[in-house]
Design a protein around this motif. Structure first.
Motif, PDB file in Angstrom:
ATOM      1  N   ASP A   1      66.991 -21.383 -64.889  1.00 54.81           N
ATOM      2  CA  ASP A   1      67.261 -21.852 -63.399  1.00 54.81           C
ATOM      3  C   ASP A   1      67.396 -20.471 -62.623  1.00 54.81           C
ATOM      4  OD1 ASP A   1      68.145 -24.056 -64.298  1.00 54.81           O
ATOM      5  OD2 ASP A   1      70.158 -23.763 -64.790  1.00 54.81           O
ATOM      6  N   GLU A   2      67.626 -19.285 -62.920  1.00 56.64           N
ATOM      7  CA  GLU A   2      67.203 -17.932 -62.095  1.00 56.64           C
ATOM      8  C   GLU A   2      66.066 -17.946 -61.699  1.00 56.64           C
ATOM      9  OE1 GLU A   2      68.488 -14.775 -59.887  1.00 56.64           O
ATOM     10  OE2 GLU A   2      69.651 -16.560 -60.717  1.00 56.64           O
TER      11      GLU A   2
ATOM     12  N   GLU B   1      61.219 -20.182 -56.203  1.00 57.02           N
ATOM     13  CA  GLU B   1      61.392 -20.932 -55.067  1.00 57.02           C
ATOM     14  C   GLU B   1      61.586 -20.110 -53.654  1.00 57.02           C
ATOM     15  OE1 GLU B   1      63.854 -24.994 -53.282  1.00 57.02           O
ATOM     16  OE2 GLU B   1      64.331 -24.033 -55.354  1.00 57.02           O
ATOM     17  N   GLU B   2      62.470 -18.962 -53.877  1.00 60.29           N
ATOM     18  CA  GLU B   2      62.976 -18.206 -52.809  1.00 60.29           C
ATOM     19  C   GLU B   2      61.645 -17.405 -52.511  1.00 60.29           C
ATOM     20  OE1 GLU B   2      65.962 -15.816 -53.841  1.00 60.29           O
ATOM     21  OE2 GLU B   2      67.539 -17.313 -53.419  1.00 60.29           O
ATOM     22  N   GLN B   3      60.647 -17.082 -53.318  1.00 59.98           N
ATOM     23  CA  GLN B   3      59.739 -16.212 -53.149  1.00 59.98           C
ATOM     24  C   GLN B   3      58.641 -17.242 -52.538  1.00 59.98           C
ATOM     25  OE1 GLN B   3      57.958 -14.439 -56.752  1.00 59.98           O
ATOM     26  NE2 GLN B   3      56.183 -13.289 -55.605  1.00 59.98           N
ATOM     27  N   ARG B   4      58.412 -18.346 -52.855  1.00 63.54           N
ATOM     28  CA  ARG B   4      57.545 -19.314 -52.289  1.00 63.54           C
ATOM     29  C   ARG B   4      57.784 -19.703 -50.880  1.00 63.54           C
ATOM     30  NH1 ARG B   4      57.845 -22.067 -57.387  1.00 63.54           N
ATOM     31  NH2 ARG B   4      59.279 -23.483 -56.544  1.00 63.54           N
TER      32      ARG B   4
ATOM     33  N   ARG C   1      77.238 -20.482 -81.615  1.00 64.06           N
ATOM     34  CA  ARG C   1      76.074 -19.356 -81.386  1.00 64.06           C
ATOM     35  C   ARG C   1      74.689 -20.046 -80.531  1.00 64.06           C
ATOM     36  NH1 ARG C   1      76.867 -14.286 -79.815  1.00 64.06           N
ATOM     37  NH2 ARG C   1      74.794 -13.167 -80.152  1.00 64.06           N
ATOM     38  N   SER C   2      74.507 -21.287 -81.262  1.00 65.04           N
ATOM     39  CA  SER C   2      73.273 -21.965 -80.849  1.00 65.04           C
ATOM     40  C   SER C   2      73.797 -22.402 -79.275  1.00 65.04           C
ATOM     41  CB  SER C   2      72.999 -22.951 -81.606  1.00 65.04           C
ATOM     42  OG  SER C   2      72.500 -22.585 -82.912  1.00 65.04           O
ATOM     43  N   ALA C   3      74.823 -23.013 -79.042  1.00 68.25           N
ATOM     44  CA  ALA C   3      75.263 -23.315 -77.788  1.00 68.25           C
ATOM     45  C   ALA C   3      75.119 -22.108 -76.684  1.00 68.25           C
ATOM     46  CB  ALA C   3      76.485 -24.126 -77.582  1.00 68.25           C
ATOM     47  N   GLN C   4      75.663 -21.013 -76.994  1.00 64.73           N
ATOM     48  CA  GLN C   4      75.590 -19.958 -76.236  1.00 64.73           C
ATOM     49  C   GLN C   4      74.116 -19.511 -75.856  1.00 64.73           C
ATOM     50  OE1 GLN C   4      75.965 -16.049 -77.756  1.00 64.73           O
ATOM     51  NE2 GLN C   4      77.656 -15.545 -76.458  1.00 64.73           N
ATOM     52  N   HIS C   5      72.971 -19.574 -76.907  1.00 67.48           N
ATOM     53  CA  HIS C   5      71.896 -19.197 -76.533  1.00 67.48           C
ATOM     54  C   HIS C   5      71.150 -20.188 -75.820  1.00 67.48           C
ATOM     55  CE1 HIS C   5      71.534 -16.650 -80.686  1.00 67.48           C
ATOM     56  NE2 HIS C   5      71.946 -16.070 -79.529  1.00 67.48           N
ATOM     57  N   ARG C   6      71.187 -21.292 -76.020  1.00 64.66           N
ATOM     58  CA  ARG C   6      71.006 -22.564 -74.787  1.00 64.66           C
ATOM     59  C   ARG C   6      71.492 -22.467 -73.871  1.00 64.66           C
ATOM     60  NH1 ARG C   6      72.050 -27.678 -73.325  1.00 64.66           N
ATOM     61  NH2 ARG C   6      70.246 -29.096 -72.836  1.00 64.66           N
ATOM     62  N   ARG C   7      72.724 -22.130 -73.711  1.00 65.56           N
ATOM     63  CA  ARG C   7      73.183 -21.858 -72.298  1.00 65.56           C
ATOM     64  C   ARG C   7      72.537 -20.614 -71.451  1.00 65.56           C
ATOM     65  NH1 ARG C   7      77.885 -24.205 -70.580  1.00 65.56           N
ATOM     66  NH2 ARG C   7      78.825 -23.352 -68.684  1.00 65.56           N
ATOM     67  N   ALA C   8      72.581 -19.471 -72.272  1.00 68.04           N
ATOM     68  CA  ALA C   8      71.855 -18.513 -71.665  1.00 68.04           C
ATOM     69  C   ALA C   8      70.619 -18.637 -71.291  1.00 68.04           C
ATOM     70  CB  ALA C   8      71.760 -17.336 -72.566  1.00 68.04           C
ATOM     71  N   PHE C   9      69.630 -19.274 -71.905  1.00 66.31           N
ATOM     72  CA  PHE C   9      68.238 -19.672 -71.877  1.00 66.31           C
ATOM     73  C   PHE C   9      68.232 -20.672 -70.724  1.00 66.31           C
ATOM     74  CE2 PHE C   9      64.826 -22.891 -72.296  1.00 66.31           C
ATOM     75  CZ  PHE C   9      63.704 -21.897 -72.268  1.00 66.31           C
ATOM     76  N   LEU C  10      68.916 -21.746 -70.335  1.00 64.00           N
ATOM     77  CA  LEU C  10      69.171 -22.385 -69.272  1.00 64.00           C
ATOM     78  C   LEU C  10      69.359 -21.704 -68.094  1.00 64.00           C
ATOM     79  CD1 LEU C  10      70.575 -25.698 -70.710  1.00 64.00           C
ATOM     80  CD2 LEU C  10      68.231 -25.335 -70.356  1.00 64.00           C
ATOM     81  N   ALA C  11      70.136 -20.852 -68.109  1.00 60.37           N
ATOM     82  CA  ALA C  11      70.738 -20.121 -67.179  1.00 60.37           C
ATOM     83  C   ALA C  11      69.360 -18.969 -66.601  1.00 60.37           C
ATOM     84  CB  ALA C  11      71.930 -19.101 -67.374  1.00 60.37           C
TER      85      ALA C  11
END
Length: 415
Positions: free
Chosen positions: A180-181, A187-190, A167-177
């Motif tokens: 990144d988004e 960056e696109e806005q800049r 579960r911790s790995a899932q939360h970390r993966r979602a947080f990183l995603a």
């Protein structure tokens, strides 16, 4: 290579990652299955009577089935967890001692379940599986001691601990995603903002260059034409026209140098710092047209007031471009400039009484009227142009002017 993650919306609106291993990761999946198989065999070496013995045929069967089931943990993590849990329950009936090693496939599947499923699904599958694993094992053990109790608690807790890690790995993966988004969107806005500002700057500089070149070159052409006509009959007037031509080209070079200086970086010390032209320079502007042979009159109604720099420059450029168009296109050598100061705007009108104010057939369409309209719109004003019923052409712009009350309030705030 990380496994590809497909993000779906769960029933409660939270993203649920459903990982699908890429084609090049099957060697990793095989290594996980082989490791689970070996661990399961090592856990079966110890029997219930605390004796060591080689792995039996049933143990090989349990290890093979439960380990092979792990291949489906990406597609069906809940079913895989239940299947590996059932294989772990069979250890006690077969005379094997349940240990965390013998339920290694169940621990791996529990980690995958927590990482790839919703929390409520994980709890609904893991808790009954752990409870049944303890109850089923205790049912087949006759002599139950505190040591056996602690061992069963460890066996039951192992999948739960693995689920917490998943579960911790899932939360970390979602947080990183999400990070990144957000970084990608920022960056696109800049980039979009930078492109927009660059486009606006190019259009602004293009307008400045157009107004400058069109005005000065038109005057230079008119002065050269006058000199060519009178060079034989009136040499003094020809010399005067040539002298004015030299002055006009010198001024054109100066203004061109100042305009091109806008392209320099802000930190460049050689950037020109001369003030932009405004209505105060209109008399000088009209004198250049008069020297080129045009009769230009200036009329002003109302009380003149200071204008913001952008509006002041816009009014000057509109008069300059409108008179340049008269010189190039109108069948007349006279024009009238009128400034009408009203309460909240100033009306700038340039008229001529000649014909042919449109573009000559020999010339491609220009950007004079377009540029004037863009300038007026940029400062919050309007511009209209067209032929007059009585003949000729008119260009009329209404530009905003700060009112007297607004100006007084601004001065009070400055104090």
């Amino acid at each position: 290579m990380l496994p590809r993650v497909d993000i779906d919306e769960g029933p409660v609106g939270r993203p649920v990652s459903r990982s699908v291993p890429p084609a090049g990761s099957w060697w990793r999946e095989g290594a996980i299955v082989a490791t689970a198989f070996v661990l399961c065999l090592l856990g079966g070496v110890l029997h219930v009577d605390d004796t060591l013995a080689p792995p039996s045929a049933p143990l090989y069967a349990i290890a093979a089935v439960s380990s092979a089931t792990l291949l489906a943990r990406h597609r069906a993590p809940a079913v895989t967890t239940v299947a590996t849990g059932v294989c772990g329950m069979l250890a006690a009936p077969l005379g094997l001692l349940p240990t965390p090693l013998i339920v290694a496939p169940a621990i791996i599947s529990a980690y995958s379940l927590a990482r790839r499923s919703e929390q409520r699904v994980t709890i609904a599958v893991l808790l009954p599986t752990a409870a049944l694993l303890v109850a089923f094992t205790a049912f087949f053990e006759t002599d139950f001691s505190w040591e056996d109790t602690s061992r069963l608690v460890t066996v039951a807790a192992s999948p739960l601990v693995a689920a917490v890690s998943g579960r911790s790995a899932q939360h970390r993966r979602a947080f990183l995603a999400v990070m990144d988004e957000r970084a990608r969107r920022a960056e696109e806005q800049r980039d979009s903002e930078a492109r927009r500002k660059a486009t606006e700057e190019r259009v602004r500089i293009a307008r400045e260059l157009h107004d400058l070149v069109a005005h000065q070159i038109t005057l230079a052409n008119a002065q050269a034409t006058v000199a060519a006509h009178v060079v034989d009959t009136q040499p003094e007037q020809a010399r005067t026209s040539l002298a004015e031509l030299v002055q006009t080209t010198r001024e054109a070079l100066d203004e061109l140098r100042a305009t091109v200086g806008l392209l320099r970086q802000n930190g460049d010390t050689s950037t020109p710092s001369d003030p932009a032209p405004g209505l105060s320079r209109v008399p000088t502007l009209l004198s250049t047209f008069r020297r080129a042979g045009m009769e230009v009159s200036l009329h002003e109604d109302g009380t003149a007031r200071p204008l913001p720099p952008a509006v002041d420059l816009t009014a000057y450029r509109i008069i300059q471009e409108a008179l340049t168009n008269v010189t190039k296109h109108a069948a007349t050598r006279s024009a009238e400039v009128r400034l009408a100061w009203e309460r909240d705007n100033v009306a700038v009108t340039v008229t001529d009484d000649g014909g042919g104010s449109g573009t000559s057939p020999q010339r491609p369409p220009g950007y004079g009227l377009i540029g004037m309209r863009e300038r007026a719109t940029a400062v919050g004003g309007t511009l209209t142009s067209g032929a007059r019923p009585q003949g000729g052409f008119v260009v009329s712009a209404h530009l905003p002017v700060p009112g007297v009350e607004t100006t007084a309030r601004g001065r009070q705030r400055d104090r």
